[in-house]
Design a protein around this motif. Sequence first.
Motif, mmCIF file in Angstrom:
data_model
loop_
_atom_site.group_PDB
_atom_site.id
_atom_site.type_symbol
_atom_site.label_atom_id
_atom_site.label_comp_id
_atom_site.label_asym_id
_atom_site.label_seq_id
_atom_site.Cartn_x
_atom_site.Cartn_y
_atom_site.Cartn_z
ATOM 1 N N ALA A 150 3.660 -4.873 6.602
ATOM 2 C CA ALA A 150 3.375 -5.993 7.679
ATOM 3 C C ALA A 150 2.543 -5.114 8.865
ATOM 4 N N TYR A 151 2.660 -3.858 9.142
ATOM 5 C CA TYR A 151 2.123 -3.235 10.046
ATOM 6 C C TYR A 151 0.653 -3.285 9.875
ATOM 7 N N SER A 152 0.376 -3.238 8.548
ATOM 8 C CA SER A 152 -1.292 -2.814 8.093
ATOM 9 C C SER A 152 -1.949 -4.277 7.946
ATOM 10 N N MET A 153 -0.901 -5.438 7.594
ATOM 11 C CA MET A 153 -1.575 -6.627 7.098
ATOM 12 C C MET A 153 -2.845 -7.128 7.982
ATOM 13 N N TYR A 154 -2.977 -6.735 9.421
ATOM 14 C CA TYR A 154 -4.082 -7.309 10.267
ATOM 15 C C TYR A 154 -5.439 -6.628 9.774
ATOM 16 N N GLU A 155 -5.078 -5.589 9.137
ATOM 17 C CA GLU A 155 -6.564 -5.121 8.471
ATOM 18 C C GLU A 155 -7.142 -5.916 7.148
ATOM 19 N N VAL A 156 -6.154 -6.636 6.475
ATOM 20 C CA VAL A 156 -6.368 -7.139 5.268
ATOM 21 C C VAL A 156 -7.131 -8.250 5.248
ATOM 22 N N ASP A 157 -7.922 -8.605 4.386
ATOM 23 C CA ASP A 157 -8.707 -9.891 4.365
ATOM 24 C C ASP A 157 -8.291 -10.942 3.231
ATOM 25 N N MET A 158 -7.655 -10.147 2.162
ATOM 26 C CA MET A 158 -6.885 -10.742 0.918
ATOM 27 C C MET A 158 -5.948 -9.862 0.430
ATOM 28 N N VAL A 159 -4.906 -10.443 -0.395
ATOM 29 C CA VAL A 159 -4.224 -9.646 -1.214
ATOM 30 C C VAL A 159 -4.590 -9.986 -2.532
ATOM 31 N N PHE A 160 -4.433 -8.789 -3.584
ATOM 32 C CA PHE A 160 -4.584 -9.089 -4.920
ATOM 33 C C PHE A 160 -3.599 -8.474 -5.688
ATOM 34 N N VAL A 161 -2.647 -9.230 -6.642
ATOM 35 C CA VAL A 161 -1.463 -8.694 -7.310
ATOM 36 C C VAL A 161 -1.621 -9.059 -8.860
ATOM 37 N N GLY A 162 -1.054 -8.488 -9.729
ATOM 38 C CA GLY A 162 -1.006 -8.932 -11.024
ATOM 39 C C GLY A 162 0.497 -9.758 -11.214
ATOM 40 N N ALA A 163 0.749 -9.883 -12.468
ATOM 41 C CA ALA A 163 2.104 -10.481 -12.696
ATOM 42 C C ALA A 163 2.626 -10.081 -14.052
ATOM 43 N N ASP A 164 4.000 -10.026 -13.866
ATOM 44 C CA ASP A 164 4.612 -9.911 -15.183
ATOM 45 C C ASP A 164 4.590 -11.230 -15.791
ATOM 46 N N GLY A 165 4.940 -12.296 -15.125
ATOM 47 C CA GLY A 165 4.903 -13.748 -15.785
ATOM 48 C C GLY A 165 4.536 -14.416 -14.857
ATOM 49 N N VAL A 166 3.846 -15.618 -15.359
ATOM 50 C CA VAL A 166 3.621 -16.933 -14.403
ATOM 51 C C VAL A 166 4.548 -18.145 -15.012
ATOM 52 N N VAL A 167 5.194 -18.608 -13.840
ATOM 53 C CA VAL A 167 6.275 -19.784 -14.569
ATOM 54 C C VAL A 167 5.728 -21.094 -14.090
ATOM 55 N N ARG A 180 -8.737 -9.547 -20.018
ATOM 56 C CA ARG A 180 -8.808 -8.708 -18.740
ATOM 57 C C ARG A 180 -10.403 -9.074 -18.113
ATOM 58 N N LYS A 181 -11.418 -8.694 -19.118
ATOM 59 C CA LYS A 181 -12.859 -8.850 -18.940
ATOM 60 C C LYS A 181 -13.116 -10.177 -18.276
ATOM 61 N N THR A 182 -12.660 -11.220 -18.896
ATOM 62 C CA THR A 182 -12.865 -12.676 -18.529
ATOM 63 C C THR A 182 -12.160 -12.792 -17.108
ATOM 64 N N ILE A 183 -11.047 -12.406 -16.717
ATOM 65 C CA ILE A 183 -10.706 -12.569 -15.300
ATOM 66 C C ILE A 183 -11.394 -11.607 -14.314
ATOM 67 N N ALA A 184 -11.701 -10.666 -14.656
ATOM 68 C CA ALA A 184 -12.637 -9.563 -13.924
ATOM 69 C C ALA A 184 -13.968 -10.399 -13.534
ATOM 70 N N MET A 185 -14.450 -11.263 -14.504
ATOM 71 C CA MET A 185 -15.865 -11.917 -14.122
ATOM 72 C C MET A 185 -15.598 -12.885 -13.189
ATOM 73 N N ARG A 206 -3.265 -3.279 -14.638
ATOM 74 C CA ARG A 206 -4.413 -3.218 -15.314
ATOM 75 C C ARG A 206 -5.487 -4.296 -15.185
ATOM 76 N N VAL A 207 -5.184 -5.380 -14.912
ATOM 77 C CA VAL A 207 -6.086 -6.478 -14.723
ATOM 78 C C VAL A 207 -6.644 -6.581 -13.486
ATOM 79 N N VAL A 208 -5.676 -6.247 -12.245
ATOM 80 C CA VAL A 208 -6.490 -5.951 -11.020
ATOM 81 C C VAL A 208 -7.482 -4.876 -11.044
ATOM 82 N N LEU A 209 -6.872 -3.713 -11.685
ATOM 83 C CA LEU A 209 -8.060 -2.567 -11.642
ATOM 84 C C LEU A 209 -9.440 -2.952 -12.340
ATOM 85 N N GLU A 210 -9.198 -3.961 -13.311
ATOM 86 C CA GLU A 210 -10.264 -4.120 -14.012
ATOM 87 C C GLU A 210 -11.231 -5.173 -13.129
ATOM 88 N N VAL A 211 -10.532 -6.100 -12.081
ATOM 89 C CA VAL A 211 -11.211 -6.718 -11.333
ATOM 90 C C VAL A 211 -12.025 -5.636 -10.412
#
Length: 369
Positions: free
Chosen positions: A251-268, A175-180, A199-204
Amino acid sequence: MELDAAQDPNPSPAPPPISAYYQTRAEHHAVVSSDWLAHAAAASAAANPGADAAAADAAAAPPPSPGGAGGVIEEFNFWRRKPEAAEAVAAIMALAAVIRSSRATTMMELEIELKKASDKLKSWDATSISLSAACDLFMRFVTRTSHLEHEKFDAAKSRLIERGEKFGEISLKARKTIAMLSQDFIYDGCTMLVHGYSRVVLEVLKLAASNRKLFRVLCTEGRPDRTGLRMSNELAALGIPVKVLIDSAVAYSMYEVDMVFVGADGVVESGGIINMMGTYQIALVAHSMNKPVYVAAESYKFARLYPLDQKDMTPAHRPIDFGVPVPTGVEVETSARDYTPPQYLTLLLTDLGVLTPSVVSDELIQLYL
Protein backbone atom coordinates in the motif's frame (compact mmCIF):
# COMPACT_ATOMS: atom_id res chain seq x y z
CA MET A 1 9.62 -25.25 19.22
CA GLU A 2 8.78 -28.96 19.05
CA LEU A 3 10.24 -29.52 22.56
CA ASP A 4 8.13 -26.69 23.98
CA ALA A 5 5.02 -28.14 22.37
CA ALA A 6 5.80 -31.56 23.84
CA GLN A 7 5.93 -30.06 27.35
CA ASP A 8 2.70 -28.13 26.92
CA PRO A 9 -0.12 -29.82 28.91
CA ASN A 10 -2.60 -28.54 26.28
CA PRO A 11 -0.67 -28.83 23.04
CA SER A 12 -1.96 -27.25 19.89
CA PRO A 13 -3.26 -29.60 17.17
CA ALA A 14 -0.61 -31.04 14.89
CA PRO A 15 0.13 -28.68 11.98
CA PRO A 16 -1.52 -29.64 8.70
CA PRO A 17 0.69 -31.48 6.24
CA ILE A 18 2.55 -29.40 3.69
CA SER A 19 1.12 -30.00 0.21
CA ALA A 20 3.36 -31.65 -2.37
CA TYR A 21 2.83 -28.66 -4.65
CA TYR A 22 4.52 -26.30 -2.20
CA GLN A 23 7.16 -28.81 -1.15
CA THR A 24 8.39 -28.84 -4.74
CA ARG A 25 7.64 -25.20 -5.59
CA ALA A 26 11.17 -24.00 -4.87
CA GLU A 27 12.58 -26.67 -7.17
CA HIS A 28 10.08 -26.32 -9.99
CA HIS A 29 9.23 -22.65 -9.83
CA ALA A 30 5.95 -22.99 -10.24
CA VAL A 31 -6.75 -26.84 -23.37
CA VAL A 32 -9.25 -26.44 -25.82
CA SER A 33 -10.96 -26.37 -28.94
CA SER A 34 -9.88 -26.64 -32.55
CA ASP A 35 -10.18 -22.86 -32.98
CA TRP A 36 -8.04 -22.29 -29.92
CA LEU A 37 -5.39 -24.73 -31.12
CA ALA A 38 -5.09 -22.90 -34.42
CA HIS A 39 -5.06 -19.48 -32.75
CA ALA A 40 -2.52 -20.43 -30.10
CA ALA A 41 -0.19 -22.13 -32.59
CA ALA A 42 -0.26 -19.10 -34.90
CA ALA A 43 0.23 -16.61 -32.07
CA SER A 44 3.10 -18.55 -30.57
CA ALA A 45 4.84 -18.88 -33.93
CA ALA A 46 4.53 -15.15 -34.51
CA ALA A 47 5.92 -14.37 -31.06
CA ASN A 48 8.95 -16.62 -31.28
CA PRO A 49 9.52 -18.76 -34.40
CA GLY A 50 12.26 -20.77 -32.68
CA ALA A 51 9.91 -21.76 -29.85
CA ASP A 52 7.84 -23.98 -32.17
CA ALA A 53 10.80 -26.17 -32.97
CA ALA A 54 11.87 -26.29 -29.33
CA ALA A 55 8.40 -27.28 -28.17
CA ALA A 56 8.10 -29.88 -30.89
CA ASP A 57 11.48 -31.33 -29.94
CA ALA A 58 10.42 -31.48 -26.29
CA ALA A 59 7.16 -33.19 -27.19
CA ALA A 60 9.01 -35.72 -29.33
CA ALA A 61 11.64 -36.54 -26.68
CA PRO A 62 11.65 -40.23 -25.75
CA PRO A 63 10.67 -40.40 -22.07
CA PRO A 64 10.27 -43.71 -20.24
CA SER A 65 7.16 -45.74 -21.09
CA PRO A 66 4.41 -45.07 -18.54
CA GLY A 67 3.31 -48.68 -18.44
CA GLY A 68 -0.19 -48.02 -17.11
CA ALA A 69 -1.58 -45.93 -14.28
CA GLY A 70 1.23 -46.77 -11.86
CA GLY A 71 4.00 -45.84 -14.30
CA VAL A 72 2.34 -42.56 -15.28
CA ILE A 73 3.92 -40.96 -12.20
CA GLU A 74 7.38 -41.87 -13.50
CA GLU A 75 6.48 -40.29 -16.84
CA PHE A 76 5.10 -37.26 -15.05
CA ASN A 77 8.31 -36.85 -13.03
CA PHE A 78 10.36 -37.12 -16.23
CA TRP A 79 8.59 -34.09 -17.68
CA ARG A 80 8.39 -32.24 -14.37
CA ARG A 81 12.18 -32.19 -14.11
CA LYS A 82 12.39 -30.10 -17.29
CA PRO A 83 13.03 -26.49 -16.23
CA GLU A 84 10.36 -24.92 -18.42
CA ALA A 85 7.62 -27.53 -17.93
CA ALA A 86 4.93 -26.68 -15.40
CA GLU A 87 3.43 -29.55 -13.43
CA ALA A 88 0.18 -29.28 -15.39
CA VAL A 89 2.07 -29.59 -18.68
CA ALA A 90 4.01 -32.55 -17.29
CA ALA A 91 0.68 -34.23 -16.51
CA ILE A 92 -0.59 -33.56 -20.02
CA MET A 93 2.53 -35.06 -21.59
CA ALA A 94 2.31 -38.08 -19.27
CA LEU A 95 -1.32 -38.74 -20.23
CA ALA A 96 -0.45 -38.45 -23.92
CA ALA A 97 2.22 -41.10 -23.37
CA VAL A 98 -0.35 -43.38 -21.69
CA ILE A 99 -2.39 -43.40 -24.90
CA ARG A 100 0.70 -43.99 -27.01
CA SER A 101 1.86 -47.01 -24.98
CA SER A 102 -1.56 -48.49 -24.20
CA ARG A 103 -2.23 -52.14 -25.07
CA ALA A 104 -6.00 -51.73 -24.91
CA THR A 105 -7.97 -53.34 -27.71
CA THR A 106 -11.20 -51.33 -27.42
CA MET A 107 -12.05 -47.68 -26.89
CA MET A 108 -13.74 -48.51 -23.60
CA GLU A 109 -10.57 -50.18 -22.28
CA LEU A 110 -8.45 -47.25 -23.43
CA GLU A 111 -10.71 -44.67 -21.78
CA ILE A 112 -10.73 -46.65 -18.53
CA GLU A 113 -6.93 -46.87 -18.59
CA LEU A 114 -6.66 -43.14 -19.29
CA LYS A 115 -9.12 -42.32 -16.49
CA LYS A 116 -7.10 -44.39 -14.00
CA ALA A 117 -3.90 -42.63 -15.05
CA SER A 118 -5.60 -39.24 -14.69
CA ASP A 119 -6.87 -40.11 -11.21
CA LYS A 120 -3.39 -41.29 -10.24
CA LEU A 121 -1.88 -37.98 -11.29
CA LYS A 122 -4.52 -35.93 -9.49
CA SER A 123 -3.97 -37.92 -6.31
CA TRP A 124 -0.23 -37.11 -6.48
CA ASP A 125 -1.20 -33.72 -5.06
CA ALA A 126 -4.89 -33.14 -4.43
CA THR A 127 -4.20 -29.49 -3.54
CA SER A 128 -2.78 -28.53 -6.96
CA ILE A 129 -5.56 -26.80 -8.89
CA SER A 130 -3.68 -26.58 -12.18
CA LEU A 131 -2.72 -30.28 -12.08
CA SER A 132 -6.31 -31.39 -11.56
CA ALA A 133 -7.68 -28.93 -14.15
CA ALA A 134 -5.12 -29.99 -16.76
CA CYS A 135 -6.02 -33.67 -16.31
CA ASP A 136 -9.74 -32.93 -16.62
CA LEU A 137 -9.25 -30.75 -19.70
CA PHE A 138 -7.02 -33.33 -21.34
CA MET A 139 -9.60 -36.07 -20.79
CA ARG A 140 -12.38 -33.88 -22.13
CA PHE A 141 -10.48 -32.61 -25.15
CA VAL A 142 -8.99 -35.90 -26.25
CA THR A 143 -12.11 -38.06 -25.90
CA ARG A 144 -14.92 -35.64 -26.77
CA THR A 145 -16.19 -36.59 -30.21
CA SER A 146 -18.83 -38.89 -31.59
CA HIS A 147 -16.60 -39.76 -34.58
CA LEU A 148 -14.49 -42.04 -32.40
CA GLU A 149 -17.47 -44.34 -31.94
CA HIS A 150 -17.71 -44.96 -35.67
CA GLU A 151 -14.03 -45.53 -36.41
CA LYS A 152 -12.05 -48.72 -36.22
CA PHE A 153 -10.07 -48.96 -33.00
CA ASP A 154 -6.62 -48.47 -34.56
CA ALA A 155 -7.81 -45.37 -36.41
CA ALA A 156 -9.51 -44.02 -33.30
CA LYS A 157 -6.42 -44.61 -31.17
CA SER A 158 -4.25 -42.84 -33.74
CA ARG A 159 -6.64 -39.89 -33.60
CA LEU A 160 -6.40 -39.81 -29.80
CA ILE A 161 -2.60 -39.94 -29.93
CA GLU A 162 -2.57 -37.07 -32.41
CA ARG A 163 -4.90 -34.99 -30.25
CA GLY A 164 -3.02 -35.74 -27.07
CA GLU A 165 0.34 -34.77 -28.55
CA LYS A 166 -1.13 -31.61 -30.09
CA PHE A 167 -2.66 -30.68 -26.74
CA GLY A 168 0.72 -31.14 -25.06
CA GLU A 169 2.60 -29.22 -27.73
CA ILE A 170 0.29 -26.21 -27.53
CA SER A 171 0.34 -26.29 -23.72
CA LEU A 172 4.12 -26.14 -23.80
CA LYS A 173 3.86 -22.95 -25.87
CA ALA A 174 1.15 -21.30 -23.76
CA ARG A 175 3.53 -18.92 -22.00
CA LYS A 176 4.94 -17.67 -25.30
CA THR A 177 1.42 -17.00 -26.53
CA ILE A 178 0.47 -15.09 -23.39
CA ALA A 179 3.70 -13.08 -23.51
CA MET A 180 2.92 -11.94 -27.05
CA LEU A 181 -0.69 -11.02 -26.24
CA SER A 182 0.43 -9.04 -23.17
CA GLN A 183 2.78 -6.65 -24.93
CA ASP A 184 0.09 -4.07 -25.73
CA PHE A 185 -0.40 -3.46 -22.01
CA ILE A 186 3.24 -2.60 -21.28
CA TYR A 187 4.40 0.84 -22.38
CA ASP A 188 7.58 2.86 -22.07
CA GLY A 189 8.03 4.54 -18.72
CA CYS A 190 5.53 2.38 -16.83
CA THR A 191 6.08 0.88 -13.38
CA MET A 192 4.50 -2.46 -12.56
CA LEU A 193 4.13 -4.44 -9.37
CA VAL A 194 4.59 -8.23 -9.43
CA HIS A 195 3.98 -10.64 -6.56
CA GLY A 196 6.23 -13.60 -5.84
CA TYR A 197 7.56 -15.76 -8.67
CA SER A 198 5.44 -16.55 -11.72
CA ARG A 199 7.03 -18.13 -14.76
CA VAL A 200 4.37 -16.79 -17.09
CA VAL A 201 4.76 -13.23 -15.73
CA LEU A 202 8.52 -13.59 -16.13
CA GLU A 203 7.99 -14.64 -19.75
CA VAL A 204 5.85 -11.54 -20.33
CA LEU A 205 8.55 -9.26 -18.91
CA LYS A 206 11.34 -11.04 -20.79
CA LEU A 207 9.60 -10.43 -24.09
CA ALA A 208 8.93 -6.80 -23.21
CA ALA A 209 12.62 -6.30 -22.37
CA SER A 210 13.69 -8.02 -25.61
CA ASN A 211 11.38 -5.61 -27.47
CA ARG A 212 13.40 -2.79 -25.85
CA LYS A 213 10.52 -1.44 -23.85
CA LEU A 214 11.61 0.72 -20.94
CA PHE A 215 9.82 -0.11 -17.71
CA ARG A 216 10.45 -0.62 -14.02
CA VAL A 217 9.32 -3.43 -11.72
CA LEU A 218 8.48 -3.41 -8.03
CA CYS A 219 8.73 -6.96 -6.75
CA THR A 220 7.30 -8.16 -3.44
CA GLU A 221 9.61 -10.24 -1.30
CA GLY A 222 7.13 -13.13 -1.32
CA ARG A 223 7.48 -14.33 2.26
CA PRO A 224 7.78 -16.90 3.68
CA ASP A 225 9.53 -18.69 0.81
CA ARG A 226 10.94 -15.46 -0.65
CA THR A 227 10.00 -16.34 -4.20
CA GLY A 228 10.01 -12.64 -5.00
CA LEU A 229 13.76 -12.52 -4.41
CA ARG A 230 14.24 -15.11 -7.12
CA MET A 231 12.01 -13.08 -9.43
CA SER A 232 14.01 -9.91 -8.74
CA ASN A 233 17.28 -11.74 -9.42
CA GLU A 234 16.06 -12.97 -12.79
CA LEU A 235 14.71 -9.55 -13.76
CA ALA A 236 17.97 -7.85 -12.74
CA ALA A 237 19.91 -10.37 -14.87
CA LEU A 238 17.82 -9.19 -17.84
CA GLY A 239 18.79 -5.58 -17.17
CA ILE A 240 15.32 -4.61 -15.99
CA PRO A 241 15.27 -1.96 -13.22
CA VAL A 242 13.75 -3.68 -10.17
CA LYS A 243 13.09 -2.78 -6.55
CA VAL A 244 12.23 -5.34 -3.87
CA LEU A 245 9.48 -4.48 -1.38
CA ILE A 246 8.67 -6.15 1.88
CA ASP A 247 5.18 -7.59 1.51
CA SER A 248 3.68 -5.13 3.99
CA ALA A 249 4.89 -2.14 1.91
CA VAL A 250 2.47 -2.74 -0.97
CA ALA A 251 0.00 0.00 0.00
CA TYR A 252 2.86 2.37 0.83
CA SER A 253 4.35 1.92 -2.67
CA MET A 254 1.17 1.63 -4.73
CA TYR A 255 1.24 5.32 -5.68
CA GLU A 256 4.36 4.55 -7.79
CA VAL A 257 2.61 1.71 -9.65
CA ASP A 258 0.89 1.97 -13.03
CA MET A 259 -0.31 -1.64 -13.14
CA VAL A 260 -0.14 -4.94 -11.25
CA PHE A 261 0.85 -8.21 -12.96
CA VAL A 262 0.27 -11.52 -11.18
CA GLY A 263 0.11 -15.18 -12.13
CA ALA A 264 -2.41 -17.72 -10.86
CA ASP A 265 -2.47 -21.20 -9.42
CA GLY A 266 -6.00 -21.52 -10.76
CA VAL A 267 -8.71 -19.51 -12.51
CA VAL A 268 -12.18 -20.36 -11.18
CA GLU A 269 -15.66 -20.19 -12.69
CA SER A 270 -16.48 -16.79 -11.22
CA GLY A 271 -13.52 -15.24 -13.04
CA GLY A 272 -11.59 -14.91 -9.80
CA ILE A 273 -8.22 -16.48 -9.17
CA ILE A 274 -6.56 -18.63 -6.54
CA ASN A 275 -2.93 -17.65 -6.16
CA MET A 276 -0.04 -17.15 -3.76
CA MET A 277 -0.98 -15.74 -0.38
CA GLY A 278 -1.05 -11.94 -0.52
CA THR A 279 -2.55 -11.62 -4.00
CA TYR A 280 -5.97 -10.71 -2.59
CA GLN A 281 -4.70 -7.84 -0.46
CA ILE A 282 -2.62 -6.50 -3.35
CA ALA A 283 -5.70 -6.54 -5.60
CA LEU A 284 -7.74 -4.77 -2.91
CA VAL A 285 -5.17 -1.99 -2.57
CA ALA A 286 -4.80 -1.63 -6.34
CA HIS A 287 -8.58 -1.50 -6.83
CA SER A 288 -8.97 1.18 -4.16
CA MET A 289 -6.34 3.31 -5.96
CA ASN A 290 -7.69 2.67 -9.47
CA LYS A 291 -4.68 0.65 -10.61
CA PRO A 292 -5.36 -2.12 -13.17
CA VAL A 293 -4.67 -5.70 -12.10
CA TYR A 294 -3.71 -8.06 -14.92
CA VAL A 295 -3.61 -11.82 -14.43
CA ALA A 296 -1.36 -13.86 -16.72
CA ALA A 297 -2.57 -17.47 -16.65
CA GLU A 298 -2.47 -20.47 -18.97
CA SER A 299 -5.88 -21.86 -19.93
CA TYR A 300 -5.02 -25.29 -18.53
CA LYS A 301 -5.40 -23.61 -15.14
CA PHE A 302 -9.10 -22.94 -15.74
CA ALA A 303 -10.85 -25.04 -13.09
CA ARG A 304 -14.45 -25.97 -12.46
CA LEU A 305 -14.42 -24.49 -8.97
CA TYR A 306 -16.59 -21.77 -7.45
CA PRO A 307 -15.18 -20.72 -4.05
CA LEU A 308 -17.51 -18.56 -2.00
CA ASP A 309 -14.89 -17.29 0.44
CA GLN A 310 -11.29 -17.76 1.55
CA LYS A 311 -12.00 -21.04 3.36
CA ASP A 312 -14.12 -22.57 0.59
CA MET A 313 -11.28 -24.35 -1.22
CA THR A 314 -9.00 -27.32 -0.68
CA PRO A 315 -6.40 -26.19 1.86
CA ALA A 316 -2.76 -26.04 0.80
CA HIS A 317 -0.10 -25.42 3.40
CA ARG A 318 3.56 -24.49 3.38
CA PRO A 319 6.17 -24.34 6.14
CA ILE A 320 6.58 -21.02 7.92
CA ASP A 321 9.98 -20.04 9.34
CA PHE A 322 9.97 -16.76 11.24
CA GLY A 323 13.63 -17.09 12.13
CA VAL A 324 12.80 -17.00 15.86
CA PRO A 325 11.00 -19.50 18.10
CA VAL A 326 7.22 -19.24 18.12
CA PRO A 327 5.80 -19.21 21.66
CA THR A 328 4.11 -22.39 22.82
CA GLY A 329 0.40 -22.47 22.11
CA VAL A 330 0.53 -19.75 19.43
CA GLU A 331 -1.24 -20.83 16.26
CA VAL A 332 0.53 -20.13 12.97
CA GLU A 333 -1.38 -19.54 9.73
CA THR A 334 0.22 -21.82 7.13
CA SER A 335 -2.22 -21.38 4.24
CA ALA A 336 -0.28 -20.99 1.03
CA ARG A 337 -2.80 -19.21 -1.18
CA ASP A 338 -5.83 -16.97 -1.17
CA TYR A 339 -8.82 -16.29 -3.40
CA THR A 340 -9.17 -12.97 -5.23
CA PRO A 341 -12.78 -12.25 -6.36
CA PRO A 342 -13.29 -11.13 -9.98
CA GLN A 343 -14.40 -7.59 -9.15
CA TYR A 344 -10.83 -6.74 -8.15
CA LEU A 345 -9.30 -7.99 -11.41
CA THR A 346 -9.12 -5.98 -14.63
CA LEU A 347 -8.24 -8.51 -17.34
CA LEU A 348 -7.01 -12.08 -17.68
CA LEU A 349 -4.22 -12.47 -20.24
CA THR A 350 -4.46 -16.08 -21.42
CA ASP A 351 -3.54 -18.21 -24.40
CA LEU A 352 -7.25 -18.17 -25.27
CA GLY A 353 -6.97 -14.41 -25.67
CA VAL A 354 -7.47 -11.37 -23.45
CA LEU A 355 -10.56 -11.99 -21.31
CA THR A 356 -12.60 -10.03 -18.84
CA PRO A 357 -13.30 -11.97 -15.63
CA SER A 358 -16.99 -12.20 -16.54
CA VAL A 359 -16.16 -14.19 -19.69
CA VAL A 360 -14.35 -16.99 -17.85
CA SER A 361 -17.49 -19.01 -17.15
CA ASP A 362 -18.36 -18.95 -20.86
CA GLU A 363 -14.87 -20.11 -21.76
CA LEU A 364 -15.08 -22.93 -19.24
CA ILE A 365 -18.32 -24.08 -20.84
CA GLN A 366 -16.60 -24.10 -24.23
CA LEU A 367 -13.62 -26.01 -22.83
CA TYR A 368 -15.62 -28.71 -21.07
CA LEU A 369 -18.54 -29.22 -23.48
